[in-house]
Design an enzyme around this catalytic site. Sequence first.
Site, PDB file in Angstrom:
ATOM      1  N   ASP A  67       2.451  -2.084  -0.135  1.00 60.63           N
ATOM      2  CA  ASP A  67       3.748  -1.580   0.449  1.00 60.63           C
ATOM      3  C   ASP A  67       3.890  -2.205   1.873  1.00 60.63           C
ATOM      4  OD1 ASP A  67       1.938   0.226   1.476  1.00 60.63           O
ATOM      5  OD2 ASP A  67       2.722   1.777   0.557  1.00 60.63           O
ATOM      6  N   ASN A 136       1.978  14.561  -1.269  1.00 57.43           N
ATOM      7  CA  ASN A 136       2.800  14.958  -2.404  1.00 57.43           C
ATOM      8  C   ASN A 136       2.638  13.970  -3.563  1.00 57.43           C
ATOM      9  OD1 ASN A 136       3.713  12.377  -1.651  1.00 57.43           O
ATOM     10  ND2 ASN A 136       5.888  12.920  -0.802  1.00 57.43           N
ATOM     11  N   HIS A 138       2.147  10.729  -3.965  1.00 54.00           N
ATOM     12  CA  HIS A 138       2.532   9.510  -3.893  1.00 54.00           C
ATOM     13  C   HIS A 138       1.574   8.410  -4.041  1.00 54.00           C
ATOM     14  CE1 HIS A 138       2.978   9.337   0.554  1.00 54.00           C
ATOM     15  NE2 HIS A 138       2.055   8.268   0.326  1.00 54.00           N
TER      16      HIS A 138
HETATM   17  N1  LIG Z   1       1.866   3.805   1.860  1.00 53.29           N
HETATM   18  C1  LIG Z   1       0.694   4.779   2.229  1.00 53.29           C
HETATM   19  C2  LIG Z   1      -0.233   5.188   1.169  1.00 53.29           C
HETATM   20  O1  LIG Z   1      -0.539   3.646   0.386  1.00 53.29           O
HETATM   21  C3  LIG Z   1      -1.424   6.133   1.454  1.00 53.29           C
HETATM   22  O2  LIG Z   1      -2.014   6.321   0.201  1.00 53.29           O
HETATM   23  C4  LIG Z   1      -0.911   7.099   1.697  1.00 53.29           C
HETATM   24  C5  LIG Z   1      -1.987   8.274   2.332  1.00 53.29           C
HETATM   25  O3  LIG Z   1      -2.445   8.066   3.517  1.00 53.29           O
HETATM   26  P1  LIG Z   1      -3.904   8.385   4.067  1.00 53.29           P
HETATM   27  O4  LIG Z   1      -4.954   7.705   3.609  1.00 53.29           O
HETATM   28  O5  LIG Z   1      -3.882   8.117   5.526  1.00 53.29           O
HETATM   29  O6  LIG Z   1      -3.963  10.075   3.961  1.00 53.29           O
HETATM   30  O7  LIG Z   1      -0.268   6.857   3.247  1.00 53.29           O
HETATM   31  C6  LIG Z   1       0.930   5.849   3.162  1.00 53.29           C
HETATM   32  O8  LIG Z   1       2.066   6.726   2.708  1.00 53.29           O
END
Ligand SMILES: N[C@@H]1[C@@H](O)[C@H](O)[C@@H](COP(=O)(O)O)O[C@@H]1O
Length: 263
Positions: A67, A136, A138
Site C-alpha cells: 500500500d 482493527n 486491517h
Molecule cells: N498499512 C499499514 C499496515 O500494513 C500495517 O500492518 C499496520 C500495522 O502497523 P504496525 O506494525 O506499526 O502496528 O499499519 C499500517 O496501517
Amino acid sequence: MQVVIKPDAAAVAKYGAAIFIQQIVTKPDSVLGLATGSTPLALYQQLIDAYRVESVSFKQVKTFNLDEYLGLAADHPQSYRYFMQQHLFNHIDIRIEHTAVPNGNAPDPLHACNDYERQITAAGGIDLQLLGLGRNGHIGFNEPSSGLQSRTRIKTLTAATIADNARFFQPNEYQPHLAITMGIGTILDARKVVLLATGSAKAAAVKAMIEGPLSASCPASALQLHQHAVIVIDEAAASELTDMAFYQHIERENEALLRQLKR
Ligand SMILES: N[C@@H]1[C@@H](O)[C@H](O)[C@@H](COP(=O)(O)O)O[C@@H]1O
C-alpha cells in the site's frame, strides 16, 4: 492457518525472516509482497544481516508493496516508498527497478490501481506475501467492511488507523486519509502468506482473525480461506486466544514430524 506462537517480538522476526530467506534461497527470482509499519522492521533487519553475511542475494528478487498513502510523493519521508528505501532497499542488492510500491502521486490513481494489478500478474504473481495487522484487523489498508475479494483500489482510512499512524507524522504535518492498497483478493492470490503481529494491542485483532467468523468486519479473517497462511505472533498478541495451548501443541507436533522426516 498455521499459528506459530513465539515468546517475544524478536523471536517472531527471526521466524518470519527464516521463511523469507528460505524462499529466496529456494527460488532466487522470487516475487515478494512487502509490508510497512513497525512490526516488519526487525524482520527487514534480519534480511539485511543475512545479505551482509552473504547468506542471501536479492539480485533477482522482485517486490510489490501492499500500500501507499494517496497524495504523498515517493520522496516524502512519510511515504511507504521512502520507508522501504530507508529500512530495506538501500541496504541490500535488490535492483530498484524490481521494487514496486503503489504510486501515491499518480496523475490518474484509478488507472494506477489497475496497472498495479497488471504488474503483479505480469511478474507471475506473488510467491510470498508479508503482512502486519492493524488493531482493527486491517491488512494492507483494507479497513473493516473491505470486500473479501477486493482488488487494488483507493480506500478511506478509519479514524482509528489515522490515529494509530499519527505517530509517524509531525504535529502540523498533512496526514493523508486515503490510500492505495492491494485488495484482500490480491493478497489471497499470493502463493504463501506470512502475517506477523506482536504486543497486547493486537490481541483482540489476532483473536478475531484466527478464532472469529470469516467477516469483512475483520479483514484479516479472510486468511482463514488461504491454503498457506502462517500467522506468527508473540505471547502478548496471542493472549486472548481461546485455543492457545492447542496451537502450541500443533507446533510441537509439526516440529517433531519435520525432525522425523529429515532423518
Ligand atoms: N498499512 C499499514 C499496515 O500494513 C500495517 O500492518 C499496520 C500495522 O502497523 P504496525 O506494525 O506499526 O502496528 O499499519 C499500517 O496501517
